[in-house]
Design a protein around this motif. Sequence first.
Motif, mmCIF file in Angstrom:
data_model
loop_
_atom_site.group_PDB
_atom_site.id
_atom_site.type_symbol
_atom_site.label_atom_id
_atom_site.label_comp_id
_atom_site.label_asym_id
_atom_site.label_seq_id
_atom_site.Cartn_x
_atom_site.Cartn_y
_atom_site.Cartn_z
ATOM 1 N N GLN A 4 0.457 -1.308 0.307
ATOM 2 C CA GLN A 4 -0.422 -0.119 0.162
ATOM 3 C C GLN A 4 0.678 1.022 0.193
ATOM 4 O O GLN A 4 0.436 2.315 -0.703
ATOM 5 N N ASN A 7 2.249 1.657 -3.785
ATOM 6 C CA ASN A 7 1.703 2.347 -4.995
ATOM 7 C C ASN A 7 1.139 3.545 -4.111
ATOM 8 O O ASN A 7 1.401 4.023 -5.487
ATOM 9 N N LYS A 397 -14.229 3.720 -3.940
ATOM 10 C CA LYS A 397 -13.682 1.990 -3.866
ATOM 11 C C LYS A 397 -11.989 1.690 -3.187
ATOM 12 O O LYS A 397 -11.945 0.899 -2.793
ATOM 13 N N SER A 398 -11.618 3.170 -3.616
ATOM 14 C CA SER A 398 -10.049 2.925 -3.192
ATOM 15 C C SER A 398 -9.808 2.872 -1.512
ATOM 16 O O SER A 398 -9.141 2.598 -1.451
ATOM 17 N N SER A 401 -10.276 -0.458 -0.343
ATOM 18 C CA SER A 401 -10.183 -0.890 0.016
ATOM 19 C C SER A 401 -8.340 -0.425 0.750
ATOM 20 O O SER A 401 -7.137 -1.492 0.760
ATOM 21 N N MET A 431 -0.255 -11.849 -3.762
ATOM 22 C CA MET A 431 -1.403 -12.270 -4.050
ATOM 23 C C MET A 431 -2.508 -12.935 -4.068
ATOM 24 O O MET A 431 -3.433 -12.656 -4.302
ATOM 25 N N TYR A 434 -4.770 -10.980 -1.604
ATOM 26 C CA TYR A 434 -5.917 -9.928 -2.247
ATOM 27 C C TYR A 434 -6.998 -10.433 -2.786
ATOM 28 O O TYR A 434 -8.072 -9.837 -2.514
ATOM 29 N N LYS A 435 -6.102 -11.902 -3.261
ATOM 30 C CA LYS A 435 -8.012 -12.392 -4.127
ATOM 31 C C LYS A 435 -8.974 -12.869 -3.104
ATOM 32 O O LYS A 435 -9.886 -12.661 -4.009
ATOM 33 N N LYS A 438 -10.226 -10.027 -1.503
ATOM 34 C CA LYS A 438 -10.785 -8.962 -2.511
ATOM 35 C C LYS A 438 -10.289 -7.759 -2.862
ATOM 36 O O LYS A 438 -10.982 -6.327 -2.854
ATOM 37 N N ASN A 440 -8.137 -5.089 -4.119
ATOM 38 C CA ASN A 440 -6.740 -4.275 -5.192
ATOM 39 C C ASN A 440 -5.991 -3.228 -4.272
ATOM 40 O O ASN A 440 -6.099 -2.263 -4.099
ATOM 41 N N ALA A 442 -3.767 -1.271 -6.024
ATOM 42 C CA ALA A 442 -3.405 -0.568 -6.786
ATOM 43 C C ALA A 442 -4.302 0.315 -6.432
ATOM 44 O O ALA A 442 -4.515 1.687 -7.177
ATOM 45 N N ALA A 443 -6.086 0.366 -6.001
ATOM 46 C CA ALA A 443 -7.114 1.237 -6.369
ATOM 47 C C ALA A 443 -6.621 2.829 -5.393
ATOM 48 O O ALA A 443 -7.241 3.564 -5.873
#
Length: 604
Positions: A4, A7, A397-398, A401, A431, A434-435, A438, A440, A442-443
């Motif tokens: 985080q 990014n 959403k950002s 996240s 990864m 994150y999956k 759910k 992201n 990069a959000a």
Amino acid sequence: MDEQNRNLILATVLSFLVILGWFVLFPPEKQTQTNDTLPAQETVQADGVATTPMAADGADPAGSVDAGAEPVADAPRVDIDTPRLTGSISLLGGRIDDLSLKDYRVTLDPESEIVRVLAPAGTEGAYYALYGWAAGAGVSPDRVPGPKTEWALESGETLGVDTPVTLSWDNGAGLTFRRTIAVDEDYMFTITQSVENASGETAGLAPYGIIARHGEPADRKKFFILHEGVVRMSDGELEEIDYDDMPDFDVNANEGARAEVTQVTEGGWIGFTDHFWMSTLIPEPGTAFKSVAKYDERRNIFQTEAVMPTQTVADGASISVTTQLFAGAKEWETIRNYERGGIAGFIDSIDWGWFFFLTKPIFWLLHNINQLIGNMGWSIIGLTLIIKAVLFPLAYKSYVSMAKMKELQPQMEKLKEQAGDDRQKLQQGMMELYKKEKVNPAAGCLPILLQIPIFFSLYKVIFVTIELRHAPWFGPFQDLSAPDPTTLLNLFGLLPVAAPEPGSIMALVFIGILPLLLGISMWLQQKLNPAPTDPTQQMIFAWMPWIFMFMLGGFASGLVVYWIANNTITFTQQYLIMRSQGYKPDVFGNIKSSFSRKKKTAGK
């Protein structure tokens, strides 16, 4: 370094580098006392020559003629007086060559001179419009009216909104020429040229209009973000030509003159555009004409021409041709109304730039908000609120996240311990995490990245549109298109002391209150999250708000107002959304801890 923070730093650094590059390429203009007007009317020895244009059939029968080296006082004049314009028409050539705008002054001082748009030949910075007929078959070049023709006032006394004037000239060989000039309540002149043939022979004539400019404008800004020079529309295609490019034209139109010629079939216009003012020749829509941009290197004259096709006038017959001349301020609403009246693409005479798909709607929205509020400063803040509302779904959403990323910190730390030095295993584990959750990573970058084109577009709007020129907000902020006028030297506007000149060392050191608020707002936004543990990240985060503060201090104050409002709204949105997701930002605690680290560092 967690994903985080990485990014967020990448997005912040990218924003900084892009804006820094923009600042280097497009430095803020230096404000001067005379940057919006031509020099005062002063008689000089001007060797002013304009060339009679080539007829649309390719002939150039008239050659070169003197455009008026005589002192302006030697020619009789007809006054121009409308609610928005003042000036006069010279009967020498029937030139519209003396025009000033009643609604605009050179500086904020209400006693300063009004802005002058056109100036006569024989004065410094001569800039004028003239009309005539190019001689064709059966007509001698000295038997057509040109730049030195001495016209007579046939009807009318003063050119006003409802009072046109008519000029006439008899060539002594059976051709009588008339020119009726009318003007509307804004900046549009309508010129109707006519000729009666009683010569006993058929005459070939090509009507034309010229805008001539003796030398580059003295107040030309030479600013990369702004186009100044020729602007024309040819059958729906917009073209902009800088003054610097005109000496390189390929076509040798006359001895010592080079031209770029475009044949227009259905409609268009051509003229010169300055920062806030413009003069444009506009043939009737649907009319074919030759659009010419020309430079006479012998006399340093820039010229635009609209030349209609050669017409045949039988003995005993008469013909007339009507064209328009725009000469005034590039007001969005005024120009839009002219476009709606039939002048195709006229709104594009305003320099919207490459991001026109953003600058046009942004200005439209800003203009309409200002129509409701009546104050451009508050309108910019209102525009910011609307932009943030439009981008809110993405921001939501950002920030959700980001809140989830905070919740995942313990699991991410556990993955780091398990992976040890195996970077590939760590990346795979993250990864999968994150999956599963759910999330992201990069959000968090998207809202910052989206602000870059919006920021550039708003900068363009504030810089190029006349609606922001001398637009007041409150107190010392009386021109939102200029840098913040407050500084520590004048106690932030409390003392009647001028701020340092923009771009100077003093201006960089003694910045205004708006840049200070910008730096503070960015700094507070950082405090929504604890400072990163990595020393490099700490340094970047610590310096970023203050670098932006000094860097944007020389930008238009309206742009800084937008940035402050954007930061404030972003802070509020992020704080509330993160709390709604169970993460409670400890803003005051983060501020306290940042000062504690500084004390420890100082103690070492």
